[in-house]
Write a protein that holds these residues in place. Structure first.
Motif, PDB file in Angstrom:
ATOM      1  N   SER A 135      47.398  89.029  42.669  1.00 42.82           N
ATOM      2  CA  SER A 135      47.310  87.574  42.839  1.00 42.82           C
ATOM      3  C   SER A 135      48.601  86.925  42.357  1.00 42.82           C
ATOM      4  CB  SER A 135      46.117  87.027  42.055  1.00 42.82           C
ATOM      5  OG  SER A 135      46.251  87.300  40.671  1.00 42.82           O
ATOM      6  N   GLY A 136      48.766  85.658  42.669  1.00 44.07           N
ATOM      7  CA  GLY A 136      50.019  84.971  42.370  1.00 44.07           C
ATOM      8  C   GLY A 136      50.393  84.969  40.910  1.00 44.07           C
ATOM      9  N   ALA A 160      44.862  97.592  45.756  1.00 42.78           N
ATOM     10  CA  ALA A 160      45.235  96.233  45.366  1.00 42.78           C
ATOM     11  C   ALA A 160      44.038  95.313  45.584  1.00 42.78           C
ATOM     12  CB  ALA A 160      46.439  95.754  46.175  1.00 42.78           C
ATOM     13  N   PHE A 161      44.008  94.236  44.823  1.00 48.83           N
ATOM     14  CA  PHE A 161      42.901  93.288  44.982  1.00 48.83           C
ATOM     15  C   PHE A 161      43.343  91.890  44.561  1.00 48.83           C
ATOM     16  CE2 PHE A 161      42.525  94.613  40.570  1.00 48.83           C
ATOM     17  CZ  PHE A 161      42.209  93.445  39.896  1.00 48.83           C
ATOM     18  N   ILE A 162      42.680  90.907  45.148  1.00 47.25           N
ATOM     19  CA  ILE A 162      42.715  89.520  44.667  1.00 47.25           C
ATOM     20  C   ILE A 162      41.273  89.126  44.343  1.00 47.25           C
ATOM     21  CG2 ILE A 162      43.259  87.114  45.183  1.00 47.25           C
ATOM     22  CD1 ILE A 162      45.577  88.091  46.895  1.00 47.25           C
ATOM     23  N   ASP A 163      40.460  88.917  45.413  1.00 47.18           N
ATOM     24  CA  ASP A 163      39.022  88.783  45.158  1.00 47.18           C
ATOM     25  C   ASP A 163      38.225  89.820  45.933  1.00 47.18           C
ATOM     26  OD1 ASP A 163      39.304  87.735  47.663  1.00 47.18           O
ATOM     27  OD2 ASP A 163      38.351  85.809  47.243  1.00 47.18           O
ATOM     28  N   HIS A 202      41.265  83.430  45.046  1.00 50.64           N
ATOM     29  CA  HIS A 202      41.467  83.376  43.606  1.00 50.64           C
ATOM     30  C   HIS A 202      40.912  84.647  42.970  1.00 50.64           C
ATOM     31  CE1 HIS A 202      41.703  79.060  44.696  1.00 50.64           C
ATOM     32  NE2 HIS A 202      42.583  79.008  43.701  1.00 50.64           N
ATOM     33  N   SER A 203      41.519  85.061  41.872  1.00 49.31           N
ATOM     34  CA  SER A 203      41.152  86.332  41.249  1.00 49.31           C
ATOM     35  C   SER A 203      39.649  86.396  40.965  1.00 49.31           C
ATOM     36  CB  SER A 203      41.930  86.516  39.940  1.00 49.31           C
ATOM     37  OG  SER A 203      43.314  86.622  40.189  1.00 49.31           O
ATOM     38  N   ARG A 231      34.121  84.044  36.555  1.00 51.47           N
ATOM     39  CA  ARG A 231      33.182  84.673  37.486  1.00 51.47           C
ATOM     40  C   ARG A 231      32.562  85.919  36.840  1.00 51.47           C
ATOM     41  NH1 ARG A 231      37.071  83.937  42.851  1.00 51.47           N
ATOM     42  NH2 ARG A 231      36.585  81.734  43.161  1.00 51.47           N
ATOM     43  N   PRO A 232      31.489  86.467  37.439  1.00 56.66           N
ATOM     44  CA  PRO A 232      30.860  87.673  36.874  1.00 56.66           C
ATOM     45  C   PRO A 232      31.861  88.827  36.771  1.00 56.66           C
ATOM     46  CG  PRO A 232      29.428  86.670  38.513  1.00 56.66           C
ATOM     47  CD  PRO A 232      30.733  85.936  38.603  1.00 56.66           C
ATOM     48  N   THR A 233      31.714  89.625  35.722  1.00 57.47           N
ATOM     49  CA  THR A 233      32.678  90.692  35.457  1.00 57.47           C
ATOM     50  C   THR A 233      32.281  92.037  36.055  1.00 57.47           C
ATOM     51  OG1 THR A 233      31.574  91.223  33.371  1.00 57.47           O
ATOM     52  CG2 THR A 233      33.379  89.608  33.298  1.00 57.47           C
ATOM     53  N   SER A 234      31.015  92.204  36.467  1.00 55.18           N
ATOM     54  CA  SER A 234      30.515  93.500  36.965  1.00 55.18           C
ATOM     55  C   SER A 234      30.784  94.607  35.949  1.00 55.18           C
ATOM     56  CB  SER A 234      31.139  93.852  38.321  1.00 55.18           C
ATOM     57  OG  SER A 234      30.812  92.899  39.287  1.00 55.18           O
ATOM     58  N   ALA A 235      30.499  94.328  34.689  1.00 57.04           N
ATOM     59  CA  ALA A 235      30.774  95.282  33.622  1.00 57.04           C
ATOM     60  C   ALA A 235      30.037  96.610  33.792  1.00 57.04           C
ATOM     61  CB  ALA A 235      30.444  94.654  32.268  1.00 57.04           C
TER      62      ALA A 235
END
Length: 475
Positions: free
Chosen positions: A312-313, A340-343, A376-377, A411-415
């Motif tokens: 992300s930026g 790679a990821f952003i959302d 957005h991340s 946002r949720p972390t998916s821990a």
């Protein structure tokens, strides 16, 4: 202040800039100057560099500080015995173009600008460094007068705007190419040559601005802003495009050093586990005494590497550098897969196969599927997609590297999903380019993820990244 005191102050300034200079090296520098003398400034510079600069990495800071503490001239060079260096008017008579700008009318100043630009065109075309240095001095003297309370950046901008060297590219191309066909290799070479010469001229102007400001405000006031951080201490999150070019040069030497250390560690472990049957058989020749033990062939462990990178930026500069390092380390691992990821997450390993790294990030941004909702991340959703789409990516031989600032926009972390991924991996590490003091503040989810990986590491520059990599080398 005598030259010995100036040398001691220069040494102290190098240390403040991060260049390690010992007392013994200062003595060596003084001895070298004692043999060479002070008459030749270039010889003095190289003598100091040979005794004080241990690595090429330190040379830019060294050159900047040397020009501040041992300037080639004073003021406009008038009546200065050192003014003969680089074509100055050593006889004490200033040239017309060096007349102070405050004594010129706007019409005269514009005429002077046109004349200097014409001379600049000729010097850039011919690659005449001495003329370029003289033009830099004249431009600063003519268009940079009346510094007052203005900062160095504004002072430099005013001079460069008056000269507008970048607007001469079309004329320079015509002069360098002549009748050659446009659009081919010749034009690319000519454009690169022109860009290098214009950049060199701008650096000369910047150096002259620093010198004059040091005279007006004192060296200490200029030193704090004139010296850039060393290349291995440039923070990824603040790196400019030019910094990234410098950082790129450090990737392959670092990878080669890692390869050397890997080879050394494997050689130390050539012998595998004890082969009891062959040892007993060999002992029959010595009356049943196992004088020589036999071992099974050693199979060096070559781990797999999976990189999960936030592009992300907010961390794009960090991602750019770490993906280049991933590219360089491919040969050190049995398998390298980059994601790679952003959302949302996509595999970008295919972009690491080429030799040209210049457009790697551009291709990832344009061709990879990285945006799911709003761009957005979203670490939680990205981790879920990674686990769902690539269930076989992380295994018991895998070292998992996560690169990002863990800023999740609340946002949720998916821990639970991420905990399972870390449990599947042989090792799991998180490289965070933010200062440790910022972790857990605002929308940062570092307090969640740091408890799931083997270690979350502050990785703000090359120096910290190198320290981390050398710690996790497989044994």
């Amino acid at each position: 202040m005598n030259l010995l005191d100036r040398t001691v102050d220069f040494t102290a300034a190098l240390r403040r800039a991060g260049v390690p200079v010992s007392s013994a090296e200062t003595v060596d520098a003084a001895a070298a100057i004692g043999a060479l003398g002070w008459a030749d400034r270039d010889a003095v510079r190289e003598a100091f560099a040979a005794t004080m600069c241990k690595r090429p990495l330190y040379r830019p800071a060294f050159d900047t500080l040397f020009d501040l503490y041992f300037p080639p001239r004073i003021g406009d060079g008038v009546n200065d015995p050192r003014a003969g260096d680089g074509g100055d008017a050593a006889d004490g008579a200033p040239t017309d173009s060096e007349a102070p700008a405050r004594d010129l009318t706007p019409e005269e100043l514009d005429a002077l600008r046109q004349a200097l630009r014409a001379d600049l065109l000729d010097a850039l075309r011919d690659g005449d460094d001495e003329t370029l240095r003289a033009l830099a001095r004249q431009a600063v003297g003519s268009f940079g007068a009346g510094l007052g309370s203005a900062g160095r950046s504004w002072f430099l901008y005013r001079v460069l705007r008056a000269m507008s060297a970048e607007t001469l590219v079309a004329d320079l191309l015509s002069a360098l190419l002549g009748d050659a066909e446009r659009g081919g290799l010749a034009e690319r070479v000519a454009r690169q040559t022109i860009a290098d010469r214009i950049r060199a001229f701008e650096d000369m102007v910047a150096g002259e601005v620093r010198r004059r400001m040091a005279e007006e405000r004192g060296i200490d006031a200029v030193e704090r802003t004139a010296v850039k951080p060393l290349a291995d201490q440039v923070e990824f999150l603040r790196a400019s495009q030019r910094d990234l070019v410098d950082l790129r040069r450090q990737v392959y030497p670092l990878a080669r050093r890692l390869a050397t250390r890997l080879t050394a560690r494997r050689r130390l472990g050539r012998a595998g586990r004890l082969d009891f049957r062959r040892t007993v058989r060999a002992s029959l020749a010595t009356g049943g005494v196992p004088v020589e033990t036999k071992h099974r062939p050693h199979k060096p462990h070559k781990p797999e590497l999976v990189v999960l990178c936030d592009v992300s930026g907010s961390v794009s500069s960090f991602a750019h550098f770490t993906l280049m390092l991933t590219h360089a380390l491919r040969e050190q691992f049995a398998k390298v897969r980059a994601f790679a990821f952003i959302d949302t997450t996509d595999e970008v390993s295919r972009f690491l196969r080429g030799l040209d790294l210049g457009d790697m990030m551009a291709r990832i941004s344009s061709e990879a599927d990285l945006v799911w909702l709003d761009g957005h991340s979203d670490y939680g959703h990205a981790i879920e997609v990674f686990a769902e789409r690539y269930p076989d990516a992380v295994g018991p031989r895998t070292s998992l590297l996560v690169l990002g600032d863990a800023r999740n926009n609340y946002r949720p972390t998916s821990a639970p999903v991420f905990r399972q991924l870390c449990a599947q991996a042989r090792h799991s590490y998180w490289l965070n380019p933010e200062p440790r003091g910022y972790w857990g503040s605002g929308d940062s989810a570092t307090d969640v993820y740091a408890n799931l990986v083997d270690e979350m590491v502050e990785c703000r520059n090359v120096e910290q990244l190198q320290d981390f990599i050398e710690r996790i080398l497989p044994s």
